[in-house]
Design an enzyme around this catalytic site. Sequence first.
Site, PDB file in Angstrom:
ATOM      1  N   HIS A 176       0.834  -1.204   0.000  1.00 29.27           N
ATOM      2  CA  HIS A 176       0.000   0.000   0.000  1.00 29.27           C
ATOM      3  C   HIS A 176       0.876   1.265   0.000  1.00 29.27           C
ATOM      4  CE1 HIS A 176      -3.724   2.266   1.094  1.00 29.27           C
ATOM      5  NE2 HIS A 176      -2.849   3.074   1.667  1.00 29.27           N
ATOM      6  N   GLU A 177       1.794   1.328   0.930  1.00 26.56           N
ATOM      7  CA  GLU A 177       2.626   2.538   1.035  1.00 26.56           C
ATOM      8  C   GLU A 177       3.553   2.668  -0.170  1.00 26.56           C
ATOM      9  OE1 GLU A 177       1.590   4.546   3.124  1.00 26.56           O
ATOM     10  OE2 GLU A 177       0.536   3.232   4.531  1.00 26.56           O
ATOM     11  N   HIS A 181       1.759   4.587  -2.789  1.00 26.56           N
ATOM     12  CA  HIS A 181       1.925   6.035  -2.555  1.00 26.56           C
ATOM     13  C   HIS A 181       3.315   6.498  -3.005  1.00 26.56           C
ATOM     14  CE1 HIS A 181      -1.749   6.963  -0.381  1.00 26.56           C
ATOM     15  NE2 HIS A 181      -1.525   6.059   0.566  1.00 26.56           N
ATOM     16  N   GLU A 224      -4.522   8.280  -2.856  1.00 26.93           N
ATOM     17  CA  GLU A 224      -5.094   7.037  -2.332  1.00 26.93           C
ATOM     18  C   GLU A 224      -5.390   6.065  -3.473  1.00 26.93           C
ATOM     19  OE1 GLU A 224      -4.897   6.781   0.800  1.00 26.93           O
ATOM     20  OE2 GLU A 224      -5.970   4.919   1.191  1.00 26.93           O
TER      21      GLU A 224
END
EC number: 3.4.17.19
Lengths: 504, 504
Positions: free
Chosen positions: A266-267, A270, A296
């Site tokens: 997830h990160e 980003h 997001e």
Amino acid sequence: MTTAYQTLERHFARLSSLSDALGILSWDKEVIMPHGAAGRRADTLATLAGLRHEILTAPAMADLLATAEAQAGTALSAWQKANLAEMRRNHTHATALPGDLVEALTQATTRSEMAWREARENSDYASFLPHLTEVLNLTRQTAAAKAQALGLSHYDALLDSFDPGTRQAHIDPIFTQLQKDLPGLIATVLEKQASLPAMQPLQGPFAIPQQEALGRRLMQRLGFDMTRGRLDVSTHPFCGGATYDVRLTTRYQEADFIPAMMGVLHETGHAMYEQGLPADWVSQPVGQAGGMTLHESQSLLIEMQVCRSRAFVEWVAPHLREAFSAPNTTTWQPENLHRHLTHVQPGFIRVDADEVTYPAHILVRYQLEKAMISGDLPLADLPAAFNDGIHTLLGLKVPNDQHGCLQDIHWPEGLFGYFPCYALGAMAAAQFRAAAYKQAPDCATAVANGDFGPLMHWLRTNVHSRASSASMPQILNDATGSPLTAEAYLTHIRRRYLDRAPDA
Amino acid sequence: MTTAYQTLERHFARLSSLSDALGILSWDKEVIMPHGAAGRRADTLATLAGLRHEILTAPAMADLLATAEAQAGTALSAWQKANLAEMRRNHTHATALPGDLVEALTQATTRSEMAWREARENSDYASFLPHLTEVLNLTRQTAAAKAQALGLSHYDALLDSFDPGTRQAHIDPIFTQLQKDLPGLIATVLEKQASLPAMQPLQGPFAIPQQEALGRRLMQRLGFDMTRGRLDVSTHPFCGGATYDVRLTTRYQEADFIPAMMGVLHETGHAMYEQGLPADWVSQPVGQAGGMTLHESQSLLIEMQVCRSRAFVEWVAPHLREAFSAPNTTTWQPENLHRHLTHVQPGFIRVDADEVTYPAHILVRYQLEKAMISGDLPLADLPAAFNDGIHTLLGLKVPNDQHGCLQDIHWPEGLFGYFPCYALGAMAAAQFRAAAYKQAPDCATAVANGDFGPLMHWLRTNVHSRASSASMPQILNDATGSPLTAEAYLTHIRRRYLDRAPDA
């Protein structure tokens, strides 16, 4: 001779340096700062934020902007014009608020956050009510002042702080459809899930060094540039740091490797956005990422859309077995691993929610915060209204406010207009992923071989490299051929959870 | 009503926050920053330093200082007056230099430092000469401008930047005596050393986690507050960070644990000074440490005076055996360990020198940099003059400029007037240690039991807590009863290396 625009670029490059300093010092605070330094660090961060505000709102800045805008016609390139527009937007947001309101809000949210931590611990809404009242009161003044300066409605003015260009008028049809479809869809998904053979538990412990090594290998697969970033540990995973120094964090538990692994993915989503921003505009407003929804969308596209897909799980399964010296039993086969990565379970806590039930948590908060900003919802009624919303959408009876309206830090911190971006990001992630796989079919085949090159190329071209040169709605429309809707997300959920399509 | 002095305190508190930010970001750069971020980080550090300079030299600051000084008579306490004097000193240093000179020097030293790295690598003084010429030229302009503003000689004006209150007139008699005594003393020490039985080598490898654990235990023994600081690893050990967040570093080699251990003890000496500064003045100029000589005296007092003493080695020996699971043989007895910690060997490299030969390296550099600043030494003659100096004092023939005048980064960085503080620090360390042990005899007995409490109490009372409320010469005189001389240092060397006194 130096033009007004060139002078502005120099000022904004300094602001960019201040933002970098704030990014690294905030990362340091969360990750490695000794706790006795907390008070002084707060002073340091406040001083840097104050200097940034002073530079941005200095009287000369307004004159420079006006002069540069008057001269912009033929003298500036398209990106320079977009940069000037972003400078203006930043300036308008910063000058919209009188200094004493900014200060009052800072002090109120500091007190409120402390009170909230204790209130959540004790599930004691009553003790928190006066703080939330004060924060909401000041946030409503903020909304009014920004609405005036931006020519927007109050709630749109708040939205624009987090997600430039996003308006309630874009959100409402999307959320209306979710409100209509989601409860039935969740029920059908749960029914389908119950009809499948039982999921086999993955037996730990999973040593943390192995988990970390796995995370780093996956980051490299995704294309993360380790010479321009770091992976560390913090209580609350985040992606922060500075331009050219993108620092992401995760947290490990020995009993289960999935949360840390999915957190890293997830990160990294980003982080890839940050690392993909155009180098030529690194120190200018137009070179920054384009708001919360786009950000997001990039993390959810990687984590939810791609890395929980059956196709990716087929590829990653042997790597997981190798990482943890796991046996080649049915438990560790893609089928069972995929069940773990796509398990649906309605629950009380938003941050623990799966991708199917997650938007329900946002719908509840969106309705309530609009009503709080408009004044239609007295704060004394918030807990009951919150619990009603959860019951309607998820069929759950909230047992106490700790598991209800006290669970999130956003409202205590004065963040209103922030929640919807999480759900919009999930919608945008699905829409981007569908467009990428359609426009560049090699994305899908490559991901099935653990190769993120073609997908990242598409994202760099269609999202990352555009930075803030256009609005989120524009970038999304250009990349996918239509405005943001819930269609791609709903299609994705049905294909993955009901059709159990082999690529979903 | 807010007085001018109160307004100044607020401005200087902001400057203190900027210094803290610079401290943490510089630490980060040396310790954990990914290398691809170097260029942006340089911009960030330059922006913060530029803002600090702007705030300090803003026109309103001069008016506030003048008003506060006019009102100071009865309105301010002694510490407030000292604070105002330090504000004035900072302001005078900052405003002494025209902006274009500061910028030219920054650019020249950046180029010069890069050229020096390559020149040192290739031992190629000729390629470095134009850069050093430019840096020296700008440094001489700096000296002239500061001399004018401060009413000091050119060299004293440079000294005052690093070591407020220290003057060439204080240094000359001390260095004259060292110049006279040191060559004979070194010869006698080497003769005595040669007469002793051979030193037994300490057999490694010494695992790095054990070395680190040992370092942390010793830091705690010294009283270092781990809630307000950190220990990490960097290429060049240093003590940095921020107020209430004192970060020291060391580096490890598996073959020998002594360099890392003594490095940690040295940097902890610096750190204890920072942690011992008065809490009430943490954000004000008067609350800062009192210059290079005092700072170096605190690190050398711990590392050289105390932790290489026979008394400390007696205590630490069993802890070392335990840390490395070493056998209780004569090799690991205090006698042999002490030989390792006090081995004297004239060499070419200053930073590797023992405490007996170290001042010789400084004497050479002091004479040469004074002559460079005055214009008496043409830079083309520097290598030969440097090599002559080393030959005269240490009897060594320098083989090339890499081992000669190109070894240190100080001159390439424009740091003239900095070197003497290292030797003055060694003198001050000996004088403080002698005074402490004389005034508080329990210091010696406690250290022999691994207890640094009484010694730290003396240092806090007589040095740390005074911060910049008085000049270094004043603090030293108050604490030891006499001005700084070489006597205590020379006595210490004779007792440790010639008399081999059991407590030295």
